[in-house]
Design an enzyme around this catalytic site. Structure first.
Site, short mmCIF file in Angstrom:
data_model
loop_
_atom_site.label_atom_id
_atom_site.label_comp_id
_atom_site.label_asym_id
_atom_site.label_seq_id
_atom_site.Cartn_x
_atom_site.Cartn_y
_atom_site.Cartn_z
N CYS A 59 0.84 -1.20 0.00
CA CYS A 59 0.00 0.00 0.00
C CYS A 59 0.87 1.25 0.00
O CYS A 59 1.92 1.28 0.64
CB CYS A 59 -0.91 0.03 1.23
SG CYS A 59 -2.18 -1.25 1.27
N CYS A 134 -3.67 -7.39 7.60
CA CYS A 134 -3.83 -6.77 6.29
C CYS A 134 -5.25 -6.26 6.16
O CYS A 134 -6.21 -7.03 6.33
CB CYS A 134 -3.51 -7.74 5.15
SG CYS A 134 -3.60 -6.96 3.51
N GLN A 256 -10.61 -10.95 -11.33
CA GLN A 256 -10.68 -9.57 -10.87
C GLN A 256 -10.42 -9.52 -9.36
O GLN A 256 -10.86 -10.38 -8.61
CB GLN A 256 -12.03 -8.95 -11.19
CG GLN A 256 -12.29 -8.76 -12.67
CD GLN A 256 -11.40 -7.70 -13.32
OE1 GLN A 256 -10.83 -6.84 -12.64
NE2 GLN A 256 -11.26 -7.77 -14.64
N PHE A 283 -9.58 -11.11 -25.25
CA PHE A 283 -8.82 -11.33 -24.03
C PHE A 283 -9.80 -11.71 -22.93
O PHE A 283 -9.81 -11.16 -21.83
CB PHE A 283 -8.02 -10.08 -23.63
CG PHE A 283 -7.17 -9.51 -24.73
CD1 PHE A 283 -5.91 -10.02 -24.99
CD2 PHE A 283 -7.64 -8.48 -25.52
CE1 PHE A 283 -5.12 -9.49 -26.01
CE2 PHE A 283 -6.88 -7.95 -26.55
CZ PHE A 283 -5.60 -8.46 -26.79
N GLU A 304 -9.48 -16.23 -26.19
CA GLU A 304 -8.49 -16.26 -25.11
C GLU A 304 -7.28 -17.10 -25.53
O GLU A 304 -7.43 -18.13 -26.20
CB GLU A 304 -9.12 -16.85 -23.84
CG GLU A 304 -8.18 -17.19 -22.71
CD GLU A 304 -7.36 -15.99 -22.25
OE1 GLU A 304 -6.17 -16.18 -21.94
OE2 GLU A 304 -7.92 -14.87 -22.18
N CYS A 376 -6.39 -2.04 -17.05
CA CYS A 376 -5.71 -1.93 -15.76
C CYS A 376 -4.52 -0.99 -15.85
O CYS A 376 -3.72 -0.91 -14.92
CB CYS A 376 -5.27 -3.30 -15.28
SG CYS A 376 -4.13 -4.15 -16.40
#
Length: 421
Positions: A59, A134, A256, A283, A304, A376
Site C-alpha cells: 500500500c 492486512c 478480478q 482477451f 483467449e 488496468c
C-alpha cells in the site's frame, strides 16, 4: 525557501507534490511540507489503519481520507485521457472497493534457521515484511497466514537432511533455506492455495499438508516444484461464479481483484452493450464479461490465448447452455481481423497492462459500432483510445475503478461509439 509548502496533489507513484515541485512520501493534499522535509498533517491526512504501512510495499496511500483517495483514482484516469487530448467530459464518478475485500493475493514465503516469514516485499527492496495483519485482503486469506507458517515449518523439519561428502549431515545444513511463492484466491468452495517452488518430500510432509487442507477446509491445495502445478487436495472441482455461471478455475488463473470491483466493471459493460445481438469478448479469460452479456438475445464470442483458461470458459458455457462460443487464439500474434470483427455489433476487450495496439488497429479498421474497453493501465489505454478516436469513435463514458485500495494501481471501463455521420 519558505518555512513550509502545501501539498497540492498526489503524483502517480503516491508522493505528495508542492507547487515548487518538492515531493514527499506519505503526504496527503493539504499537508504542509516543512523545510526539513517533515510533514504537518492537514485535513485530509488520516492515521493509516495498518501497522505495516510505510514498510510493506503493498500500500502507498493509507494516509489519505476517502475524499482524497477517490480524487486520486479519478485524477489518474483523467490525466491519462488528457494526455491524448481525449477530454474529461465523459468522466464518471469513481468506484472504490472497500477495505478487506481483495480476494486474491500473491505472497512470498522464506525461511532461515527454522523461522518462516510470509508477507510482501518492502517498497523498492527484496526484503520481506512479515504480514501480521492486512486491511486490504479478505479475512479468509489473512486468517490462513498464521497456520500456513506453521505448516511450512513442519514441512521444513520433515524434509530430508542434506548430506556431506561422506554421507554424514553437512554442518549447518540440517535445515535448508526455504523460499516459495504463495498464491491464494477465494473461490466458490473456499480458499484455493497454491505453493510454488516447494515440494512435499516424504510421508510426514505429505500428511501434514493433507491435515492442513482438511482442517482449514481448503477448496484446493496445489504444489509446483518446478514442473507445473500438481493437485494435493481438491475434494470437489473448484469453480468461480461469473455472471451466475459456475466456471472451472485452473490454478493461478487471473480473477478480478475484488468481487465488487468485478461487478462495477461488468455492470458498465451490461449497461453500455444492452441490445447488442452479437459481441466479441477479446482477451476474455474465464468469461467474466462473456457470461454476463450472453443471453437469449445476445451471442458472445470469447477469444483467449491461455489454453486451460479457454477450456474452462468453454466448459462453463456448455454446462450453462449459454450462447458463448470459446475460441483459443493469441490476439497479440493473431488479432481478430477487420472482416472478422465486422460480423459483430459490439466488442468488449480487457487486455493485459501493455494494451492491445494491434487488435485496436483492427477494430478501428472494421465496421464495429460499439466498443467497451476495460483497462488496468490508464497509460496504454489512452494510447489505444486515441487510435479509436482517430478512426471515428467517440468516447461516451469513462468510469475509474479503484479495486486495489490504498494502491496507486487504477483500473477503468470506457465506452466508445462510432459516429456514422
Amino acid at each position: 525557501m519558505t518555512e513550509s509548502e502545501e501539498i497540492l496533489r498526489i503524483a502517480s507513484k503516491g508522493d505528495g507534490v508542492t507547487a515548487s515541485g518538492r515531493f514527499a512520501w506519505g503526504a496527503a493534499p493539504g499537508d504542509k511540507l516543512r523545510i526539513d522535509d517533515t510533514l504537518e498533517w492537514g485535513p485530509h491526512h488520516v492515521e493509516p489503519p495498518c501497522r505495516h504501512f510505510g514498510q510493506c510495499g503493498g500500500c502507498q496511500l493509507q494516509q489519505l481520507d476517502e475524499e482524497s483517495l477517490t480524487a486520486f483514482v479519478e485524477a489518474r484516469v483523467a490525466n491519462a485521457a488528457a494526455s491524448q487530448e481525449l477530454g474529461t467530459q465523459a468522466l464518471a464518478a469513481p468506484h472504490l472497493s472497500p477495505p478487506s475485500s481483495r480476494r486474491r493475493a500473491s505472497l512470498r514465503a522464506e525461511s532461515s534457521g527454522g523461522r518462516v516469514v510470509i508477507g510482501f516485499r518492502e517498497a523498492k527492496s527484496h526484503r520481506l515484511v512479515e504480514v501480521q495483519e492486512c486491511h486490504v485482503l479478505v479475512p479468509e486469506i489473512v486468517g490462513l497466514l498464521g497456520p500456513l507458517r506453521k505448516l511450512l515449518i513442519t514441512m521444513g523439519k520433515a524434509a530430508p537432511v542434506k548430506k556431506g561428502r561422506h554421507g554424514k549431515p553437512a554442518p549447518g545444513k540440517a535445515q535448508a533455506r526455504m523460499a516459495a511463492d504463495i498464491e491464494m484466491t477465494l473461490v466458490d468452495q473456499g480458499i484455493d492455495l497454491g505453493i510454488k517452488g516447494l515440494t512435499a518430500e516424504g510421508l510426514a510432509a505429505t500428511e501434514a499438508m493433507l491435515d492442513f487442507a482438511r482442517e482449514h477446509k481448503l477448496a484446493r491445495l496445489t504444489m509446483d516444484g518446478g514442473y507445473g502445478f500438481e493437485t494435493v487436495w481438491e475434494p470437489v472441482p473448484v469453480t468461480v461464479t461469473l455472471g451466475g455461471v459456475k466456471v472451472p478455475f485452473p490454478p493461478g488463473t487471473f480473477l478480478q481483484a475484488t468481487l465488487d470491483g468485478e461487478e462495477a466493471l461488468v455492470s458498465a459493460a451490461r449497461e453500455w452493450l444492452a441490445g447488442a445481438p452479437t459481441v466479441a469478448d477479446l482477451f476474455s479469460g474465464l468469461g467474466t464479461f462473456a457470461f454476463a452479456l450472453a443471453g437469449p438475445e445476445t451471442k458472445v464470442l470469447a477469444a483467449e490465448a491461455a489454453r486451460d483458461v479457454h477450456y474452462a470458459c468453454k466448459a462453463g458455457a456448455d454446462r450453462a447452455q449459454l450462447p458463448v462460443f470459446s475460441v483459443h487464439r493469441d490476439l497479440f500474434r493473431n488479432p481478430l481481423q477487420p472482416d472478422e470483427l465486422s460480423r459483430f455489433a459490439a466488442v468488449v476487450l480487457d487486455p493485459p497492462r501493455a494494451g492491445a495496439r494491434e487488435q485496436v488497429d483492427c477494430i478501428a479498421d472494421s465496421s464495429v459500432g460499439r466498443v467497451v474497453y476495460v483497462s488496468c493501465n490508464p497509460s496504454s489505454w489512452s494510447r489505444d483510445a486515441a487510435r479509436l478516436i482517430e478512426a471515428g469513435f467517440r468516447l461516451v463514458e469513462l468510469r475509474p475503478v479503484g479495486q486495489f485500495r490504498w494502491s496507486t494501481h487504477v483500473e477503468l471501463a470506457s465506452y466508445f461509439v462510432r459516429d456514422t455521420a
